[in-house]
Design an enzyme around this catalytic site. Structure first.
Site, PDB file in Angstrom:
ATOM      1  N   HIS A   1       0.828  -1.211   0.000  1.00 16.18           N
ATOM      2  CA  HIS A   1       0.000   0.000   0.000  1.00 16.18           C
ATOM      3  C   HIS A   1       0.864   1.263   0.000  1.00 16.18           C
ATOM      4  CE1 HIS A   1      -3.192  -2.619   2.177  1.00 16.18           C
ATOM      5  NE2 HIS A   1      -3.540  -2.508   0.904  1.00 16.18           N
TER       6      HIS A   1
ATOM      7  N   LYS B   1     -15.875  -7.002   6.788  1.00 16.62           N
ATOM      8  CA  LYS B   1     -14.569  -7.661   6.813  1.00 16.62           C
ATOM      9  C   LYS B   1     -14.055  -7.907   8.234  1.00 16.62           C
ATOM     10  CE  LYS B   1     -12.671  -6.321   2.328  1.00 16.62           C
ATOM     11  NZ  LYS B   1     -11.497  -5.773   1.597  1.00 16.62           N
TER      12      LYS B   1
ATOM     13  N   ARG C   1      -1.439  -6.857  -8.992  1.00 23.59           N
ATOM     14  CA  ARG C   1      -0.373  -7.821  -8.726  1.00 23.59           C
ATOM     15  C   ARG C   1      -0.469  -9.054  -9.614  1.00 23.59           C
ATOM     16  NH1 ARG C   1      -2.200  -7.961  -2.599  1.00 23.59           N
ATOM     17  NH2 ARG C   1      -4.076  -8.147  -3.836  1.00 23.59           N
TER      18      ARG C   1
ATOM     19  N   SER D   1      -3.002  -7.220   2.734  1.00 22.21           N
ATOM     20  CA  SER D   1      -3.429  -7.284   4.133  1.00 22.21           C
ATOM     21  C   SER D   1      -3.778  -8.710   4.533  1.00 22.21           C
ATOM     22  CB  SER D   1      -4.638  -6.368   4.360  1.00 22.21           C
ATOM     23  OG  SER D   1      -4.288  -5.009   4.167  1.00 22.21           O
TER      24      SER D   1
END
Length: 382
Positions: free
Chosen positions: A17, A41, A93, A131
């Site tokens: 990040h 979440k 990614r 994360s």
């Protein structure tokens, strides 16, 4: 470009990040980090806590053109456009990331009439960092040393404190004690992990990392050897306090750090029975180890020495921290004293006497000898 936005849950914010934020800084005068509350979440930290962690992480880098905005009850792309941010940035990614982000981009623009998105690709060493990846590291022995590589320091500090807090609450059974007892235990947690004890900037080894590593060792020892639960609690209590007072006692007396820590434990009024753990703390005094006995002494000393038998990376972190702990010593004197200490422990390990507890001896003795011999060779060659 005047402004560019970056959105996410950031629980925790990672070095990946941070890379994207820095890329955004190269494209715009101002970066706005849009932080989603996203309770679905079940984040470790509240939105306000995450906002603070992000701000501290950016400030630590000297990035003064980054602000953090919490998005409540709105789509990020629409909230961004309302604040004059017409472009968002996202890291890609994998091809799966692209497919997902492309769908979100189309929804943001075509359905929500929100901000557009540009995509950037992180360098290879950050390609797997997310994360979710970081959170999955938590638990086994050494997890904290690994996590430290993938998150900025403020995020790491907050995560470790959160982990320690859960360990602390379990030790004192917060689900059953009353509000007064909880408040008292809370005060002691803040004190132990704060700037005057394990969280202090002068603590390079006997610090929060040391606490996390030792408590993990105790947890795994208990899972493998099945001791009495009361004995596990005593070892944990003693470990939390055994290095709370480090170095000469604050009073300037001849009292050892172990004795000062034992008295601190006795004065804390946590739990019902404290004498057993106090005796165990006193038994960790290396100057008295031949004279002070306790049935759990070998366990606690082995937990403390387990760092010697870790893999290369963890052992390297340990040796660098020890050097910082003794930074007041000139290199020549440090090498002499460190080599002498290592030679003494190495002889004990070779004689099968370094780890008094059989479980720890089996796990770590051979690797500890290798690590210490290698370090002595490096010190001798320096």
């Amino acid at each position: 470009m005047e402004k560019i936005g970056f959105s996410g849950t950031f629980d925790p914010i990672t070095n990946g990040h941070m890379w994207v934020i820095n890329e955004a800084r190269s494209l715009a005068d101002e970066v706005v980090v849009f932080l989603s509350e996203n309770p679905a979440k079940k984040p470790r930290f509240s939105a306000e806590e995450r906002k603070s962690i992000i701000a501290l992480s950016c400030a630590q880098q000297g990035w003064d053109n980054v602000q953090v905005v919490i998005v409540k009850g709105d789509y990020t792309a629409r909230a961004a456009k309302k604040q004059g941010v017409h472009c968002l940035i996202r890291g890609i990614r994998t091809t799966a990331d692209f497919d997902y982000e492309n769908l979100i981009q189309q929804t943001n623009v075509d359905v929500l009439q929100g901000a557009k998105t540009i995509f950037v690709m992180p360098p290879r060493d950050l390609g797997s960092v997310s994360s979710s990846f970081v959170k999955a590291l938590e638990g086994p022995i050494g997890w904290n040393w690994i996590m430290k590589k993938f998150v900025p320091a403020p995020a790491y500090h907050a995560w470790v404190l959160s982990w320690l807090r859960r360990e602390w609450e379990t030790l004192w059974d917060y689900d059953t004690i009353d509000a007064t007892a909880i408040a008292h235990a809370d005060d002691w947690f803040v004190r132990l992990t704060g700037a005057t004890m394990y969280g202090g900037p002068q603590r390079h080894y006997h610090n929060l990392d040391h606490l996390v590593h030792g408590l993990c060792e105790i947890r795994v020892w208990a899972a493998n050897t099945r001791p009495e639960p009361a004995d596990v609690a005593i070892v944990k209590q003693a470990f939390w306090f055994h290095d709370a007072e480090y170095g000469p006692a604050a009073s300037g007396s001849d009292m050892t750090a172990e004795e000062a820590s034992a008295r601190l434990w006795l004065d804390c009024h946590l739990g019902q029975e404290r004498e057993d753990a106090a005796a165990l703390i006193r038994a960790t005094d290396h100057f008295q180890e031949a004279h002070v006995e306790h049935r759990l002494k070998d366990v606690l000393l082995s937990v403390d020495l387990a760092i010697l038998g870790q893999d290369d990376e963890v052992y390297g972190n340990y040796t660098r921290a020890i050097r910082q702990e003794y930074i007041h010593l000139p290199d020549v004197k440090y090498r002499q004293e460190r080599c002498a200490a290592l030679a003494h422990m190495c002889r004990k390990a070779e004689a099968g006497q370094l780890f008094g507890n059989a479980y720890f001896a089996e796990q770590y003795n051979e690797r500890a000898i290798e690590n210490m011999q290698r370090e002595m060779a490096q010190l001798a060659a320096a």
